[in-house]
Design an enzyme around this catalytic site. Structure first.
Site, short mmCIF file in Angstrom:
data_model
loop_
_atom_site.label_atom_id
_atom_site.label_comp_id
_atom_site.label_asym_id
_atom_site.label_seq_id
_atom_site.Cartn_x
_atom_site.Cartn_y
_atom_site.Cartn_z
N GLY A 40 -5.38 -3.10 0.22
CA GLY A 40 -4.72 -1.67 0.26
C GLY A 40 -3.36 -1.93 0.82
O GLY A 40 -2.76 -3.22 1.06
N ASN A 41 -2.50 -1.05 1.59
CA ASN A 41 -1.51 -1.31 2.37
C ASN A 41 -1.30 -0.35 3.29
O ASN A 41 -2.00 0.49 3.39
CB ASN A 41 -0.38 -1.29 1.27
CG ASN A 41 0.06 0.28 0.44
OD1 ASN A 41 0.06 1.07 1.27
ND2 ASN A 41 -0.23 0.15 -0.87
N ARG A 42 -0.46 -0.36 4.01
CA ARG A 42 -0.23 0.58 5.14
C ARG A 42 0.45 1.96 5.30
O ARG A 42 0.62 2.88 6.18
CB ARG A 42 0.51 -0.11 6.31
CG ARG A 42 -0.08 -1.35 6.76
CD ARG A 42 0.73 -2.21 7.83
NE ARG A 42 1.20 -1.36 8.97
CZ ARG A 42 2.01 -1.68 9.81
NH1 ARG A 42 2.97 -2.64 9.52
NH2 ARG A 42 2.44 -0.85 10.66
#
Ligand code: CTP
Length: 403
Positions: free
Chosen positions: A217-219
């Site tokens: 995923g990412n932030r």
């Protein structure tokens, strides 16, 4: 640091006599929290639902209920408070606005402190009506609201929901956050300038599952995309929001399509894009996904460090461009930012790119503020650090000016 969004703005809150008046305390609190100076005026019926003491404590100012000052001597002391307030205010909000007060204002009555002040008001009026469903839907009320809107008032429509009578229908006063967002919009002087437009927005990250417990995923928090969707809705657009996994909430009138992976996001965008006029891709789509998904948790000794990845489709690139539709994308760059953003504008075949800063404190992922530049073929505009809601409005204004 989050920049205050209503710093120093002078707001009059008019409270009328409906059960939703109990929520006006929360409204005062939120306006003050966002930096506004608030003065409250109440109708006599509002006193049945909430006390002036509560509202004056929260606003830090005297609450006006009587048209005529109580301390007048022999009826000769002159006090033109309604004229002073009318000139002082940057905006007046009436929340809740009852059917009775809406009717009085529409027909120019000035028979209590609140309606008298409306008659003297120089700036914009925002109304958040509330009533039981049958009262709300009367022809007279709906036509009064339309008349006020045509005269320049901003109406935050009542919502569908559970009403004090036990009935379920339209009449619930809009949520406090929506009223305060609308107040900001009025102060930005945008109004409902996207009425008749259909806007598709994407937000948040995508999660690419490895096994039942792990994902890539990412932030991205989704805050920017949700702010764009909300601002577009408040500006009158019909909004569809495709969102990856986030904890943000949208207004109930926004059509929310929840997705998890880049593949699901691609499918939702491809399906909804043809019927929208504007697409804003603010989602941080994962570029790669695991080649295969394992139904069972992969044990760490089982080659977990060698997961093979496949490239996800580029959603923007894959869209069949349709004449007359406007497409905006985002670019998050840490070096050669402007050059790279311009290359993305070209290679993705889109109309506008919003360059996001990660360099400045308070900008980018997870923050409530952002610092952007807007780039189109012949245009470059840089904005300072602003709240994501104001940033969203700047983006929509640029899009609207380029339609
Ligand atoms: N985007 C997309 N599909 C992808 C990846 C990104 O539609 N698979 C969109 C994003 O929503 C954004 C724009 O493309 O509007 C730019 O995204 P960004 O991550 O900055 O660029 P990438 O194309 O992924 O390039 P790079 O990671 O090399 O910077």
């Amino acid at each position: 640091m989050t920049p205050d969004t209503l710093p120093g703005k002078r707001i009059i809150l008019g409270v009328t006599g409906g059960i939703a008046a109990y929520k006006s305390a929360l409204l005062v609190r939120e306006l003050v929290k966002r930096g506004a100076e608030v003065r409250v005026v109440m109708t006599p019926s509002a006193l049945e639902f909430i006390t002036p003491l509560t509202l004056s404590t929260l606003s830090g100012n005297e609450v006006i209920v009587n048209t005529f000052p109580a301390d007048q001597k022999n009826g000769v002391e002159l006090k033109t408070w309604h004229i002073d307030y009318g000139m002082w205010a940057d905006l007046m909000i009436i929340a809740p606005a009852t059917v009775n007060t809406i009717a009085k204002i529409t027909h120019g009555f000035a028979d209590n402190a609140l309606t008298t002040l409306v008659a003297a008001l120089r700036k914009k009026l925002l109304l958040a009506p509330a009533a039981d469903m049958d009262m709300y839907e009367t022809e007279a009320n709906l036509s009064n609201l339309k008349t006020l809107e045509q005269r320049g008032a901003y109406i935050v429509d009542a919502e569908e929901g559970f009403l004090a009578s036990g009935l379920i229908g339209r009449g619930r006063m809009a949520d406090i956050d929506k009223i305060v967002d609308s107040a900001e919009l009025c102060l930005l002087e945008s109004g409902k300038d996207l009425e008749g437009k259909k806007v598709l927005v994407t937000a948040g990250p995508t999660f690419e599952d490895i096994d039942p417990v792990r994902f890539i995923g990412n932030r991205s928090s989704g805050k920017m995309g949700f702010a764009i969707a909300k601002a577009a809705f408040l500006r009158g657009a019909d909004v569809t929001l495709v969102s990856g996994p986030v904890s943000e909430t949208a207004y109930p009138e926004i059509k929310l399509i929840k997705v998890r992976s880049a593949e699901q996001m691609l499918e939702a965008v491809a399906k909804n894009y043809p019927e929208n006029d504007i697409l804003v891709m603010s989602a941080a789509v994962a570029d790669y996904a695991p080649e295969t998904f394992s139904n069972k948790k992969i044990k760490k000794k089982d080659n977990l460090q060698n997961i093979r990845l496949k490239e996800n489709s580029d959603i923007l690139r894959s869209l069949q461009k349709i004449d007359g539709k406007f497409i905006a994308g985002f670019a998050l760059e840490t070096n050669n930012a402007e050059d790279n953003a311009r290359k993305k504008l070209e290679s993705k075949g889109i109309d506008m790119i919003i360059l996001n800063s990660l360099e400045d404190a308070g900008a980018g992922f997870e923050h409530d503020s952002n610092k952007i530049s807007i780039i189109s073929k012949n245009h470059f505009k840089q904005f300072p650090l602003l709240s994501k809601f104001v940033t969203a409005n700047n983006i929509l204004t640029e899009i609207k000016n380029n339609l």
